[in-house]
Scaffold this motif. Sequence first.
Motif, PDB file in Angstrom:
ATOM      1  N   ALA A 131       0.835  -1.207   0.000  1.00  0.00           N
ATOM      2  CA  ALA A 131       0.000   0.000   0.000  1.00  0.00           C
ATOM      3  C   ALA A 131       0.867   1.254   0.000  1.00  0.00           C
ATOM      4  O   ALA A 131       0.588   2.205  -0.725  1.00  0.00           O
ATOM      5  N   ARG A 132       1.942   1.220   0.794  1.00  0.00           N
ATOM      6  CA  ARG A 132       2.845   2.386   0.813  1.00  0.00           C
ATOM      7  C   ARG A 132       3.427   2.634  -0.577  1.00  0.00           C
ATOM      8  O   ARG A 132       3.580   3.767  -1.006  1.00  0.00           O
ATOM      9  N   GLY A 135       1.501   4.720  -2.863  1.00  0.00           N
ATOM     10  CA  GLY A 135       1.408   6.132  -2.545  1.00  0.00           C
ATOM     11  C   GLY A 135       0.629   6.440  -1.276  1.00  0.00           C
ATOM     12  O   GLY A 135       0.431   7.600  -0.941  1.00  0.00           O
ATOM     13  N   PHE A 136       0.167   5.395  -0.561  1.00  0.00           N
ATOM     14  CA  PHE A 136      -0.533   5.649   0.698  1.00  0.00           C
ATOM     15  C   PHE A 136       0.430   6.199   1.739  1.00  0.00           C
ATOM     16  O   PHE A 136       1.575   5.754   1.826  1.00  0.00           O
ATOM     17  N   SER A 137      -0.060   7.158   2.550  1.00  0.00           N
ATOM     18  CA  SER A 137       0.740   7.598   3.688  1.00  0.00           C
ATOM     19  C   SER A 137       0.639   6.518   4.760  1.00  0.00           C
ATOM     20  O   SER A 137      -0.155   5.594   4.660  1.00  0.00           O
ATOM     21  N   LYS A 138       1.442   6.654   5.812  1.00  0.00           N
ATOM     22  CA  LYS A 138       1.419   5.675   6.891  1.00  0.00           C
ATOM     23  C   LYS A 138       0.016   5.560   7.483  1.00  0.00           C
ATOM     24  O   LYS A 138      -0.524   4.474   7.643  1.00  0.00           O
TER      25      LYS A 138
END
Lengths: 226, 364
Positions: A131-132, A135-138
């Motif tokens: 997921a990271r 482009g997902f943030s934490k």
Amino acid sequence: MTGFLDNIIDSIHKNLLVGDAYLIVLKGLWITISISVLSLFFGTILGGILCSLRMSKIKLLKVAAHFVIAVLRGSPVLLILMILYYVVFADSRIDAVYIAVTAFALNSGAHIAELMRSSLEAVDKKQLEAARMLGFSKTGAFFAITIPQAGKIAKPVYQSVIVNLIQWTSVVGYVTITDLTRTVNNIGARTGDPFFALFFGVLIYLGLSYAVFGLFSIGRKRGESR
Amino acid sequence: MIRISGLSKKFGDLVVFENINTHILKGECVAVIGPSGTGKSVFFRTIAMLEKPDSGHIFIKGVDITQKAVNINQIREKMGMVYQGFHLFSHLNVLDNITLAPQLVKKQNKDNAERKAMELLSLVGLAEKANSYPHQLSGGQQQRIAIARSLAMEPEIILFDEPTSALDPTMTSEVLSIIRKLTKMGLTLLIVTHEMNFAKEIANRIFYIDEGGIYEEGTPTEIFDHPKKEKTKAFINKLKVFSYQIQSRNFDHVKMNAEIEIFCQKYNLGAKQVYRIQLFLEELILVIFANCFKIATPNIEIAISYSDETTETTVMVTYQANNFNPFHFEKEDPDNLGMNLITRMSKKYEHHCEKDLNTVHVKL
């Protein structure tokens, strides 16, 4: 055969109908449900807080949370209830029901904290990383991937935590609360027919447990077997 | 597109790689090969900043992503990664796996994201699986979905970290055919792979990674046909020649046979042919044991190579002993059943002996 049926009808009459006893049973049931629901609500909040402390990066918070959870999980809920009622809040005028809610919230909170922690840790870290990489943030990945997956892992155990909680509330009679258990016990003592009254009580608890399982199975989608 | 300068990474005292410098242009397809445990995956993870480098800089489209001030999430939107283990989101179905990031990260609306996802699913040939869950799919299908998921963010770079290592041969070719399509779409691709034929075919540059860095790089012809440096030569040669040493009468013949089988699979040799090679070697070794190493400790070396052009398998066996030709025997001698057998199995054989070093060349 008819003798048996007559007996039961007679018992129902004697135990539940005379003097509108069923209203007292309903009142006891209401107390049991109230304590359970409130304890679960506050227990879950407490569990969330304890869990986040337990998983925090600050060592002191971590150790403190670990200690609190260990103590709460390791001590009998009835003793905690009695300590709160007879020692901590002995001089206050707080309603016994609130004290019971406090005791059960503390106990189930500790269990729920550990349940949350183990579920969060069981989530596949690699999926989080994937997921990271999209482009997902934490935080974004935590809410999109970790929470739904941990929730799924936690669900069956959370169910039994609730059912356990409901059953454990049956000890609140020790601190003068007239819950479902105390009510059916009183009726049994009054009519001299404890078998019927207590058995009837068990049936209601069983009904409550299955209601919980039923609630949880609503909304389970097909194909989502994992 | 990607410029790397002085990149180093250590795990404690272990140096994974040191001082890597390279420049990868837009639209290039770089295959990264090398023995396992030489840090190929860590190199990729560092390019994506999933591992922090100890020193050095990585520039993606001119932006130094090793700087703290850079929003790495935005960079990663343009940089996809496909893993050996797929890592699809297990709680979501195929369609949601693909649309999750476009909706939540790129804020696309649901309809657009789903339309795009369906296009990508048809590209990877899995439109009919849109509503399946990852665990209902085969490995090859899961990997193709993972590629589609990565494409949905419209990346300019995709890093493939051993995308086919967890797959069997059929599934491998499913996935490779998709990657082949991508090379034609102008994406910049980096692929760690053990599929040498594939690397040769699609890559315009090969990195051979060893000794903590890019040990040798060049075009596929340079690396595969004319490697210059020693370790590259050894690595490439190992792909072409199977070798095995026997130093005991009770050597592990099961292991040897298994390794032969793996070697032959690389060249798509059929089960029958593999069996022939194994049978031939077993008989030959027994004959050599019986005649040369009755008491002495055996010292036999085996090398098998396969030529694509002639489709012939060549077996070379060397052993240290008195001059003994396993193909030379008295006819009709029932004791020499083994020798009889190996002679009939080989198309062509020769033996020569020089200073106690026997060499047998056989074409099967």
